[in-house]
Design an enzyme around this catalytic site. Structure first.
Site, PDB file in Angstrom:
ATOM      1  N   ARG A  53      12.705 -20.219  12.535  1.00 37.53           N
ATOM      2  CA  ARG A  53      12.881 -18.811  12.132  1.00 37.53           C
ATOM      3  C   ARG A  53      12.902 -17.909  13.370  1.00 37.53           C
ATOM      4  O   ARG A  53      13.726 -17.023  13.510  1.00 37.53           O
ATOM      5  CB  ARG A  53      11.751 -18.388  11.186  1.00 37.53           C
ATOM      6  CG  ARG A  53      12.157 -17.295  10.223  1.00 37.53           C
ATOM      7  CD  ARG A  53      11.099 -16.966   9.170  1.00 37.53           C
ATOM      8  NE  ARG A  53      10.068 -17.968   8.989  1.00 37.53           N
ATOM      9  CZ  ARG A  53      10.180 -19.008   8.165  1.00 37.53           C
ATOM     10  NH1 ARG A  53      11.246 -19.180   7.438  1.00 37.53           N
ATOM     11  NH2 ARG A  53       9.207 -19.890   8.058  1.00 37.53           N
ATOM     12  N   ASP A 103      17.199 -18.524   4.598  1.00 36.15           N
ATOM     13  CA  ASP A 103      16.855 -19.723   3.837  1.00 36.15           C
ATOM     14  C   ASP A 103      16.494 -20.786   4.860  1.00 36.15           C
ATOM     15  O   ASP A 103      17.126 -20.871   5.921  1.00 36.15           O
ATOM     16  CB  ASP A 103      18.013 -20.189   2.956  1.00 36.15           C
ATOM     17  CG  ASP A 103      17.543 -21.244   1.961  1.00 36.15           C
ATOM     18  OD1 ASP A 103      16.398 -21.145   1.475  1.00 36.15           O
ATOM     19  OD2 ASP A 103      18.299 -22.192   1.662  1.00 36.15           O
ATOM     20  N   LYS A 134       6.488 -13.106   6.249  1.00 35.37           N
ATOM     21  CA  LYS A 134       7.866 -13.147   6.732  1.00 35.37           C
ATOM     22  C   LYS A 134       8.331 -11.750   7.134  1.00 35.37           C
ATOM     23  O   LYS A 134       8.962 -11.556   8.169  1.00 35.37           O
ATOM     24  CB  LYS A 134       8.771 -13.674   5.614  1.00 35.37           C
ATOM     25  CG  LYS A 134       9.590 -14.854   6.018  1.00 35.37           C
ATOM     26  CD  LYS A 134      10.504 -15.256   4.884  1.00 35.37           C
ATOM     27  CE  LYS A 134      10.444 -16.736   4.658  1.00 35.37           C
ATOM     28  NZ  LYS A 134      11.358 -17.197   3.623  1.00 35.37           N
TER      29      LYS A 134
HETATM   30  P1  IMP Z   1      11.829 -20.651   2.662  1.00 33.29           P
HETATM   31  O1  IMP Z   1      13.322 -20.696   2.612  1.00 33.29           O
HETATM   32  O2  IMP Z   1      11.314 -20.007   3.903  1.00 33.29           O
HETATM   33  O3  IMP Z   1      11.218 -20.142   1.418  1.00 33.29           O
HETATM   34  O4  IMP Z   1      11.346 -22.163   2.793  1.00 33.29           O
HETATM   35  C1  IMP Z   1      11.634 -23.150   1.815  1.00 33.29           C
HETATM   36  C2  IMP Z   1      10.701 -24.322   1.981  1.00 33.29           C
HETATM   37  O5  IMP Z   1      10.978 -24.996   3.218  1.00 33.29           O
HETATM   38  C3  IMP Z   1       9.226 -23.932   2.076  1.00 33.29           C
HETATM   39  O6  IMP Z   1       8.663 -23.833   0.784  1.00 33.29           O
HETATM   40  C4  IMP Z   1       8.652 -25.095   2.862  1.00 33.29           C
HETATM   41  O7  IMP Z   1       8.421 -26.200   2.007  1.00 33.29           O
HETATM   42  C5  IMP Z   1       9.774 -25.453   3.814  1.00 33.29           C
HETATM   43  N1  IMP Z   1       9.609 -24.720   5.092  1.00 33.29           N
HETATM   44  C6  IMP Z   1      10.404 -23.716   5.578  1.00 33.29           C
HETATM   45  N2  IMP Z   1       9.947 -23.274   6.759  1.00 33.29           N
HETATM   46  C7  IMP Z   1       8.845 -23.990   7.027  1.00 33.29           C
HETATM   47  C8  IMP Z   1       7.904 -23.987   8.104  1.00 33.29           C
HETATM   48  O8  IMP Z   1       7.972 -23.197   9.065  1.00 33.29           O
HETATM   49  N3  IMP Z   1       6.890 -24.874   8.013  1.00 33.29           N
HETATM   50  C9  IMP Z   1       6.760 -25.749   6.986  1.00 33.29           C
HETATM   51  N4  IMP Z   1       7.572 -25.789   5.958  1.00 33.29           N
HETATM   52  C10 IMP Z   1       8.628 -24.930   5.971  1.00 33.29           C
END
Ligand code: IMP
Length: 232
Positions: free
Chosen positions: A214, A73, A17
């Site tokens: 993102r 998030d 990230k």
């Molecule tokens: P975080 O907020 O980026 O930590 O994402 C939280 C959760 O959302 C991750 O653990 C994944 O389960 C899901 N997630 C977020 N972005 C993605 C992505 O680009 N691909 C697949 N799952 C995602």
């Protein structure tokens, strides 16, 4: 042009990230991560929305480090499940609804990857079980990412004062009936992008970054951050 901001903290311990954000936001800035602050107190992600969690993390870590802080998030929103897994995306299979009669290993054969955790498998298995009888046209979903840049001291013109920028990015798709592909992480193998006719796990990382939630949120943030850096 004044530029007193030399360092920005990205509120993550995930090197992938940090790399994606610092490469896309290619300003004259040293990008730090939470790994640079080993004793820092973790900010709990207990908000009801992605935006709330991003804001809480950005403000909380900015206060502790005295640095401008960028937090995100993200997660998966499925229409047929009333928006679930939403803010619980990372831990969906740990929530009360049981996964009955589904073995992640059987259901998700073919989506094996060294990056894919057991939790990812269980989360996907739960989604596929819950959508078992839902027809294709009703399996609409989106990945959502909210970003928030906050500072430790109030800045004139920022609203609320310590929140400098907030952006949101989305990627629309449908939940596939079976997983496919081995790239990426999380729900990528079951997230089908109709215009590319592939799941996100079948895309190369550059292709994914170009269309991802993102990536979209970072692209929206870039000109706003540039303007801020020119005046601070
Ligand atoms: P975080 O907020 O980026 O930590 O994402 C939280 C959760 O959302 C991750 O653990 C994944 O389960 C899901 N997630 C977020 N972005 C993605 C992505 O680009 N691909 C697949 N799952 C995602």
């Amino acid at each position: 042009m004044v530029n007193n901001i030399k360092k920005i903290l990205v509120a993550t311990t995930n090197p992938g990230k940090l790399k994606e954000i610092s490469e896309m936001l290619d300003f004259d800035i040293t990008w730090l991560s939470l790994k640079d602050f080993p004793g820092i107190k973790e900010i709990e992600e207990d908000g009801k929305t992605f935006a709330e969690n991003a804001r809480k993390k950005a403000l909380g870590y900015a206060k502790q480090t005295n640095l401008w802080t960028l937090a995100d998030d993200s997660g998966l929103v499925i229409d047929a499940l009333g928006g679930a897994p939403g803010v619980t995306s990372a831990r969906f299979s740990l929530a009360p609804t049981p996964v009955v009669g589904v073995s992640p290993a059987n259901t998700l054969a073919g989506s094996q990857s060294k990056n894919r955790t057991l939790l990812d498998h269980k989360n996907m298995a739960k989604v596929l079980t819950l959508l078992k009888d839902v027809p294709k046209q009703k399996r609409t979903a989106r990945f959502v990412c909210c970003l928030c840049l906050a500072c430790p001291e109030p800045v004139e013109g920022a609203s609320p004062q310590k929140v400098l920028i907030e952006t949101e990015g989305k990627l629309q798709g449908i939940i596939a009936e079976n997983p496919a592909g081995s790239n990426g992480f999380g729900y990528d193998p079951i997230f089908f992008v109709p215009q590319l006719k592939k799941t996100v796990a079948q895309l190369q990382s550059a292709e994914k970054n170009n269309i991802s939630h993102r990536g979209q949120a970072i692209k929206k943030l870039k000109p706003l951050l540039q303007k801020l850096l020119e005046t601070n």
